[in-house]
Scaffold this motif. Structure first.
Motif, PDB file in Angstrom:
ATOM      1  N   LEU A 170      -9.084 -10.668 -49.403  1.00 51.06           N
ATOM      2  CA  LEU A 170      -7.949 -10.719 -48.480  1.00 51.06           C
ATOM      3  C   LEU A 170      -6.632 -10.829 -49.231  1.00 51.06           C
ATOM      4  N   THR A 171      -6.632 -11.562 -50.339  1.00 51.75           N
ATOM      5  CA  THR A 171      -5.421 -11.669 -51.154  1.00 51.75           C
ATOM      6  C   THR A 171      -4.999 -10.303 -51.681  1.00 51.75           C
ATOM      7  N   ARG A 172      -5.971  -9.512 -52.100  1.00 50.32           N
ATOM      8  CA  ARG A 172      -5.667  -8.160 -52.572  1.00 50.32           C
ATOM      9  C   ARG A 172      -5.134  -7.292 -51.432  1.00 50.32           C
ATOM     10  N   LEU A 173      -5.724  -7.438 -50.242  1.00 53.85           N
ATOM     11  CA  LEU A 173      -5.263  -6.650 -49.099  1.00 53.85           C
ATOM     12  C   LEU A 173      -3.828  -7.019 -48.720  1.00 53.85           C
ATOM     13  N   SER A 174      -3.505  -8.292 -48.803  1.00 49.23           N
ATOM     14  CA  SER A 174      -2.175  -8.747 -48.386  1.00 49.23           C
ATOM     15  C   SER A 174      -1.064  -8.186 -49.265  1.00 49.23           C
ATOM     16  N   ALA A 175      -1.415  -7.716 -50.463  1.00 54.36           N
ATOM     17  CA  ALA A 175      -0.414  -7.167 -51.383  1.00 54.36           C
ATOM     18  C   ALA A 175      -0.192  -5.669 -51.183  1.00 54.36           C
ATOM     19  N   GLU A 176      -0.875  -5.082 -50.198  1.00 54.20           N
ATOM     20  CA  GLU A 176      -0.816  -3.626 -50.018  1.00 54.20           C
ATOM     21  C   GLU A 176      -0.053  -3.213 -48.768  1.00 54.20           C
ATOM     22  N   ARG A 177       1.018  -3.914 -48.485  1.00 52.15           N
ATOM     23  CA  ARG A 177       1.846  -3.577 -47.324  1.00 52.15           C
ATOM     24  C   ARG A 177       2.382  -2.142 -47.415  1.00 52.15           C
ATOM     25  N   SER A 178       2.791  -1.752 -48.611  1.00 48.69           N
ATOM     26  CA  SER A 178       3.375  -0.418 -48.758  1.00 48.69           C
ATOM     27  C   SER A 178       2.357   0.674 -48.440  1.00 48.69           C
ATOM     28  N   ARG A 179       1.105   0.490 -48.849  1.00 46.49           N
ATOM     29  CA  ARG A 179       0.065   1.478 -48.526  1.00 46.49           C
ATOM     30  C   ARG A 179      -0.169   1.541 -47.019  1.00 46.49           C
ATOM     31  N   ALA A 180      -0.173   0.372 -46.394  1.00 46.40           N
ATOM     32  CA  ALA A 180      -0.386   0.343 -44.948  1.00 46.40           C
ATOM     33  C   ALA A 180       0.747   1.053 -44.219  1.00 46.40           C
ATOM     34  N   LEU A 181       1.978   0.825 -44.654  1.00 48.75           N
ATOM     35  CA  LEU A 181       3.124   1.487 -44.030  1.00 48.75           C
ATOM     36  C   LEU A 181       3.082   2.998 -44.270  1.00 48.75           C
ATOM     37  N   ALA A 182       2.655   3.397 -45.459  1.00 54.05           N
ATOM     38  CA  ALA A 182       2.552   4.829 -45.747  1.00 54.05           C
ATOM     39  C   ALA A 182       1.515   5.494 -44.840  1.00 54.05           C
ATOM     40  N   TYR A 183       0.432   4.780 -44.566  1.00 50.70           N
ATOM     41  CA  TYR A 183      -0.581   5.314 -43.660  1.00 50.70           C
ATOM     42  C   TYR A 183      -0.006   5.500 -42.262  1.00 50.70           C
ATOM     43  N   ARG A 184       0.715   4.499 -41.770  1.00 50.30           N
ATOM     44  CA  ARG A 184       1.310   4.626 -40.443  1.00 50.30           C
ATOM     45  C   ARG A 184       2.302   5.798 -40.407  1.00 50.30           C
ATOM     46  N   ALA A 185       3.024   6.011 -41.507  1.00 52.71           N
ATOM     47  CA  ALA A 185       3.925   7.163 -41.570  1.00 52.71           C
ATOM     48  C   ALA A 185       3.131   8.468 -41.521  1.00 52.71           C
ATOM     49  N   GLY A 186       1.942   8.470 -42.146  1.00 53.94           N
ATOM     50  CA  GLY A 186       1.084   9.644 -42.109  1.00 53.94           C
ATOM     51  C   GLY A 186       0.594   9.964 -40.714  1.00 53.94           C
ATOM     52  N   ILE A 187       0.408   8.934 -39.898  1.00 51.13           N
ATOM     53  CA  ILE A 187       0.021   9.152 -38.507  1.00 51.13           C
ATOM     54  C   ILE A 187       1.122   9.892 -37.752  1.00 51.13           C
ATOM     55  N   ARG A 188       2.357   9.657 -38.148  1.00 50.59           N
ATOM     56  CA  ARG A 188       3.481  10.256 -37.433  1.00 50.59           C
ATOM     57  C   ARG A 188       3.752  11.693 -37.867  1.00 50.59           C
ATOM     58  N   GLY A 189       2.761  12.368 -38.398  1.00 53.55           N
ATOM     59  CA  GLY A 189       2.965  13.768 -38.734  1.00 53.55           C
ATOM     60  C   GLY A 189       2.356  14.188 -40.046  1.00 53.55           C
ATOM     61  N   GLY A 190       1.622  13.295 -40.691  1.00 46.13           N
ATOM     62  CA  GLY A 190       1.001  13.614 -41.969  1.00 46.13           C
ATOM     63  C   GLY A 190      -0.447  14.034 -41.809  1.00 46.13           C
ATOM     64  N   PRO A 191      -1.237  13.910 -42.879  1.00 51.12           N
ATOM     65  CA  PRO A 191      -2.608  14.435 -42.872  1.00 51.12           C
ATOM     66  C   PRO A 191      -3.548  13.726 -41.916  1.00 51.12           C
ATOM     67  N   PHE A 192      -3.257  12.487 -41.555  1.00 47.21           N
ATOM     68  CA  PHE A 192      -4.187  11.746 -40.715  1.00 47.21           C
ATOM     69  C   PHE A 192      -4.175  12.212 -39.262  1.00 47.21           C
ATOM     70  N   VAL A 193      -3.174  13.027 -38.900  1.00 45.18           N
ATOM     71  CA  VAL A 193      -3.205  13.654 -37.578  1.00 45.18           C
ATOM     72  C   VAL A 193      -4.381  14.633 -37.518  1.00 45.18           C
ATOM     73  N   LEU A 194      -4.597  15.351 -38.600  1.00 42.94           N
ATOM     74  CA  LEU A 194      -5.718  16.284 -38.673  1.00 42.94           C
ATOM     75  C   LEU A 194      -7.038  15.553 -38.876  1.00 42.94           C
ATOM     76  N   LEU A 195      -7.023  14.496 -39.694  1.00 41.07           N
ATOM     77  CA  LEU A 195      -8.248  13.799 -40.081  1.00 41.07           C
ATOM     78  C   LEU A 195      -8.177  12.339 -39.675  1.00 41.07           C
ATOM     79  N   PRO A 196      -8.442  12.007 -38.421  1.00 40.05           N
ATOM     80  CA  PRO A 196      -8.391  10.606 -37.992  1.00 40.05           C
ATOM     81  C   PRO A 196      -9.386   9.773 -38.790  1.00 40.05           C
ATOM     82  N   LEU A 197      -8.862   8.762 -39.454  1.00 41.09           N
ATOM     83  CA  LEU A 197      -9.654   7.999 -40.415  1.00 41.09           C
ATOM     84  C   LEU A 197     -10.788   7.231 -39.754  1.00 41.09           C
ATOM     85  N   LEU A 198     -10.590   6.813 -38.507  1.00 40.35           N
ATOM     86  CA  LEU A 198     -11.558   5.917 -37.865  1.00 40.35           C
ATOM     87  C   LEU A 198     -12.654   6.634 -37.093  1.00 40.35           C
ATOM     88  N   ASN A 199     -12.524   7.901 -36.824  1.00 42.59           N
ATOM     89  CA  ASN A 199     -13.564   8.578 -36.056  1.00 42.59           C
ATOM     90  C   ASN A 199     -14.690   9.009 -36.993  1.00 42.59           C
TER      91      ASN A 199
END
Length: 330
Positions: A170-199
């Motif tokens: 969890l400590t390692r996860l808490s340091a990855e805010r920037s990666r999490a924000l980049a993923y959310r930005a990808g949802i807004r028009g990046g590759p994850f629109v084509l490839l939903p990570l959770l399905n």
């Protein structure tokens, strides 16, 4: 060239922690159209239900237990001609989250196993739901709020359970805010629109193709129609298969009621999902689990060691070897 017919059971889209099912099953059958039609007729003759369309729940009724056992048995029509890819949904959520933020499959397995033993049940549920919301794509809602909610949940648990194996991850996860924000930005028009990570469907189709094309044997897939399988995503699947050396010659969508092979895959997917879910929840049927084992494979996305011992193929690798790579690489 062989054509394998596919269908799934347990699809709740990207709602993996609050849906109706806890297991996703993707089944495939290698039979001719004529042979599959004969087997569907045989099932109908044995069950003798007036229903116009048969589903797995017909076979799962106790009064049809003998038909179910015949269908899965070594003397049944599917033995050696069918395969099921199983996904334990809560583990899939943890695996996808840790893969996205840490790129460490072993850490996902450790967090899954240690976390649910370390945290209270309600706390573990809150973590899973926060992770699910972090990765989930909602039409018209790609805000960064899930990042803050997820990191708040992570920090709360990290401080509440210091010096534990789970807290270290969890400590390692808490340091990855920037990666999490980049993923959310990808949802807004990046590759994850084509490839939903959770399905789990897209990666499951690739695992299915890999299973049937072992040794370089070309294979085509005939899949029941799914809204997720758009032309763009089918093209991605075919391209990803080529990049991974999977001899997938193509994927086409069919109407289940017109294809008895898909109907058999539908039966098997529903049956496998129910048997696997029962094992996860401590109410497994040893005889049915044993009958299912020859149909499951080493690519299952499964974190629960106890249930996998009953579901996995004999002499299979332990669950710690079963975590998938990211959907972009699966």
């Amino acid at each position: 060239m062989a054509e394998v017919a596919c269908d799934e059971s347990g699809s709740d889209g990207e709602n993996l922690t609050g849906g109706n099912t806890d297991v996703f099953a993707h089944a495939s059958v290698l039979l001719s159209m004529e042979s599959a039609a004969d087997q569907v007729r045989e099932i109908r003759d044995r069950i003798r239900s007036p229903a116009e369309e048969y589903k797995a729940n017909h076979l799962l009724r106790e009064k049809h237990r003998a038909v179910l056992e015949w269908l899965l048995s070594p003397s049944g029509p599917l033995y050696g001609q069918a395969y099921v890819h199983l996904v334990e949904k809560t583990f899939f959520v943890v695996d996808r989250t840790v893969d996205l933020l840490l790129d460490d499959p072993q850490a996902a397995l450790t967090l899954f196993r240690k976390g649910r033993r370390t945290f209270a049940e309600e706390e573990w549920r809150e973590f899973l739901e926060a992770a699910n919301q972090l990765l989930r794509m909602r039409t018209g809602d790609a805000s960064d709020a899930p990042v803050a909610d997820f990191l708040h949940t992570v920090d709360t648990l990290r401080k509440r359970y210091p010096r534990t194996d789970a807290a270290g991850i969890l400590t390692r996860l808490s340091a990855e805010r920037s990666r999490a924000l980049a993923y959310r930005a990808g949802i807004r028009g990046g590759p994850f629109v084509l490839l939903p990570l959770l399905n789990p469907l897209l990666s499951s189709v690739l695992h299915t193709a890999a299973h049937w094309s072992v040794g370089g044997r070309p294979v085509r897939l005939a899949h029941d129609r799914q809204n997720l399988l758009t032309p763009e995503r089918i093209a991605w699947i075919e391209d990803a298969a080529r990049r991974r050396g999977i001899a997938l010659a193509g994927l086409r969508l069919v109407v289940a009621r017109d294809d008895p092979r898909v109907q058999l895959a539908d039966f098997l997917a529903g049956i496998a999902r129910k048997i696997a879910s029962d094992e996860l929840n401590g109410r497994g049927d040893p005889a049915l689990s044993a009958l299912l084992r020859p149909y499951t494979g080493t690519t299952a996305v499964w974190g629960d060691a106890r249930s996998w011992e009953r579901l996995g193929p004999p002499d299979d690798d332990p669950p710690s070897r079963l975590a998938p790579t990211s959907v972009g690489e699966s």
